[in-house]
Design an enzyme around this catalytic site. Structure first.
Site, mmCIF file in Angstrom:
data_model
loop_
_atom_site.group_PDB
_atom_site.id
_atom_site.type_symbol
_atom_site.label_atom_id
_atom_site.label_comp_id
_atom_site.label_asym_id
_atom_site.label_seq_id
_atom_site.Cartn_x
_atom_site.Cartn_y
_atom_site.Cartn_z
ATOM 1 N N ASP A 127 35.649 3.276 -14.860
ATOM 2 C CA ASP A 127 34.384 2.649 -14.471
ATOM 3 C C ASP A 127 34.677 1.159 -14.264
ATOM 4 O O ASP A 127 35.053 0.469 -15.219
ATOM 5 C CB ASP A 127 33.369 2.871 -15.606
ATOM 6 C CG ASP A 127 32.034 2.199 -15.325
ATOM 7 O OD1 ASP A 127 31.942 1.356 -14.425
ATOM 8 O OD2 ASP A 127 31.070 2.529 -16.049
ATOM 9 N N VAL A 128 34.504 0.675 -13.044
ATOM 10 C CA VAL A 128 34.890 -0.717 -12.759
ATOM 11 C C VAL A 128 33.999 -1.736 -13.468
ATOM 12 O O VAL A 128 34.329 -2.916 -13.520
ATOM 13 C CB VAL A 128 34.920 -1.018 -11.240
ATOM 14 C CG1 VAL A 128 35.969 -0.186 -10.538
ATOM 15 C CG2 VAL A 128 33.542 -0.835 -10.598
ATOM 16 N N SER A 130 27.961 -5.135 3.284
ATOM 17 C CA SER A 130 27.076 -4.293 4.108
ATOM 18 C C SER A 130 26.293 -5.169 5.068
ATOM 19 O O SER A 130 25.981 -6.330 4.760
ATOM 20 C CB SER A 130 26.094 -3.539 3.215
ATOM 21 O OG SER A 130 25.113 -2.899 3.995
ATOM 22 N N ALA A 164 22.998 -8.218 -3.983
ATOM 23 C CA ALA A 164 24.360 -8.014 -4.494
ATOM 24 C C ALA A 164 25.381 -8.180 -3.362
ATOM 25 O O ALA A 164 26.429 -8.824 -3.543
ATOM 26 C CB ALA A 164 24.484 -6.634 -5.130
ATOM 27 N N LYS A 165 25.088 -7.624 -2.199
ATOM 28 C CA LYS A 165 26.040 -7.729 -1.080
ATOM 29 C C LYS A 165 26.144 -9.176 -0.597
ATOM 30 O O LYS A 165 27.240 -9.642 -0.269
ATOM 31 C CB LYS A 165 25.620 -6.796 0.070
ATOM 32 C CG LYS A 165 25.764 -5.301 -0.253
ATOM 33 C CD LYS A 165 27.179 -4.905 -0.654
ATOM 34 C CE LYS A 165 27.427 -3.404 -0.613
ATOM 35 N NZ LYS A 165 28.758 -3.033 -1.129
ATOM 36 N N ARG A 204 35.744 9.170 -2.499
ATOM 37 C CA ARG A 204 34.943 9.796 -1.429
ATOM 38 C C ARG A 204 34.510 8.744 -0.417
ATOM 39 O O ARG A 204 34.716 7.547 -0.616
ATOM 40 C CB ARG A 204 33.730 10.511 -2.012
ATOM 41 C CG ARG A 204 32.753 9.587 -2.683
ATOM 42 C CD ARG A 204 31.529 10.345 -3.158
ATOM 43 N NE ARG A 204 31.653 10.741 -4.538
ATOM 44 C CZ ARG A 204 31.724 12.009 -4.970
ATOM 45 N NH1 ARG A 204 31.649 12.996 -4.119
ATOM 46 N NH2 ARG A 204 31.842 12.276 -6.251
ATOM 47 N N GLY A 239 36.238 3.075 -6.005
ATOM 48 C CA GLY A 239 35.345 4.028 -5.335
ATOM 49 C C GLY A 239 36.100 4.802 -4.269
ATOM 50 O O GLY A 239 35.543 5.177 -3.241
ATOM 51 N N TYR A 281 20.233 -4.316 -3.634
ATOM 52 C CA TYR A 281 21.488 -4.069 -2.897
ATOM 53 C C TYR A 281 21.816 -5.256 -1.974
ATOM 54 O O TYR A 281 22.958 -5.716 -1.933
ATOM 55 C CB TYR A 281 21.294 -2.776 -2.103
ATOM 56 C CG TYR A 281 22.480 -2.252 -1.344
ATOM 57 C CD1 TYR A 281 23.465 -1.497 -1.980
ATOM 58 C CD2 TYR A 281 22.607 -2.465 0.033
ATOM 59 C CE1 TYR A 281 24.534 -0.976 -1.258
ATOM 60 C CE2 TYR A 281 23.665 -1.946 0.749
ATOM 61 C CZ TYR A 281 24.631 -1.199 0.100
ATOM 62 O OH TYR A 281 25.691 -0.685 0.821
#
Ligand code: NAP
Length: 253
Positions: A63-64, A142, A157-158, A16, A13, A154
């Site tokens: 694409d990872v 995060s 996952a984090k 950006r 990623g 999210y």
């Protein structure tokens, strides 16, 4: 005093936002850096500037979450820049929506990038780290791992990343490999635009409101995250492993 060896780093990623900030910082620190992203066009100008300054930096489109693409990208980095012994799993997506109406696609998409992507990239990079008897695995997590309404996919996952790095720290420490998670708070990137839109606020309104809750009273920049990543990726961090380190301007919700 002998100079630090020049190491090769991969930043997923990296085209950006926070990833691009990490690419620039590691390159300026003398590392050879490969940015891996779905679309690397956004990086062309900044890579040229880094190369003009003497840095070795490349961009690869991959694409990872695709097993073959992830493994091929890691091999290509090894061929072009040398063994990738630093891996920053930064690629991320958000699909924010309240759990009761969350589509299974929103759950899966977020887990695929953050967890499956990190798993595939890490598994592909470990043999190079083991061969060098040195490695640094850094997950970009995060502050949301602590819980956040409308972001259960999210946040889960984090949080999963935290268990991932703690396990890797134990499993790989004997090989000179450390694994840590960096957990940013509000960092102004394209992802911030999406959060503002979800709250029905302009970016300016969202930042003004969010900043009131941040103890240092400012939003973060990609450079704030990159500075900690640079330390964790460096020679002096070898006794720091299995940690989650917050870059959030102080504790807040
Ligand atoms: P961003 O500007 O959206 O950048 C994320 C990058 O990841 C994009 O270039 C995106 O590509 C790429 N990507 C997404 N899926 C990918 C895949 N399957 N394979 C390869 N690359 C992929 O987001 P950011 O704000 O810089 O976030 C970077 C990381 O920091 C993420 O893990 C995010 O969760 C985390 N984070 C961000 C904040 C924040 O406030 N911004 C706070 C805490 C944590 P495309 O653009 O082509 O989709």
């Amino acid at each position: 005093m002998s100079a630090a060896p020049s190491r090769t780093a991969i930043v997923t990623g990296g085209a950006r936002g926070i990833g691009a900030g990490i690419v620039a910082r590691l390159a300026r620190n003398g590392m050879s850096v490969a940015a891996i992203d779905l679309d690397v066009d956004a990086l062309t100008d900044s890579l040229e500037r880094l190369r003009a300054g003497g840095a070795k930096a490349i961009a690869l489109k991959a694409d990872v979450t695709d097993e073959c693409a992830a493994r091929n990208a890691v091999s290509e980095v090894a061929q072009r820049l040398g063994p990738p012994v630093i891996l920053v799993n930064n690629a991320g997506v958000a699909r924010d929506v309240d759990l009761e109406i969350m589509a299974i696609e929103d759950w899966d998409a977020v887990h695929r990038v953050h967890l499956r992507g990190a798993f595939l990239m890490t598994q592909a990079a470990i043999p190079f780290m083991r061969a060098e008897k040195w490695g640094r695995i850094i997950q970009i997590s995060s502050i949301s791992a602590q819980g956040h309404a409308g972001r259960a996919n999210y946040c889960a996952a984090k949080s999963g990343m935290h268990g991932f790095v703690k396990s890797l720290a134990i499993e790989l420490g004997m090989h000179g490999i450390t694994a840590n998670a960096v957990a940013p708070g509000l960092i102004v990137t394209r992802m911030t635009d999406a959060t503002a839109a979800r709250r029905g606020l302009s970016l300016h309104e969202h930042l003004a409101d969010a900043t009131l809750r941040i103890p240092v009273r400012r939003p973060g920049k990609p450079e704030d995250v990159a500075a900690l990543v640079a330390f964790l990726a460096g020679e002096e961090s070898g006794f720091v492993s299995g940690q989650v380190i917050y870059v959030a301007g102080g504790p807040h919700d």
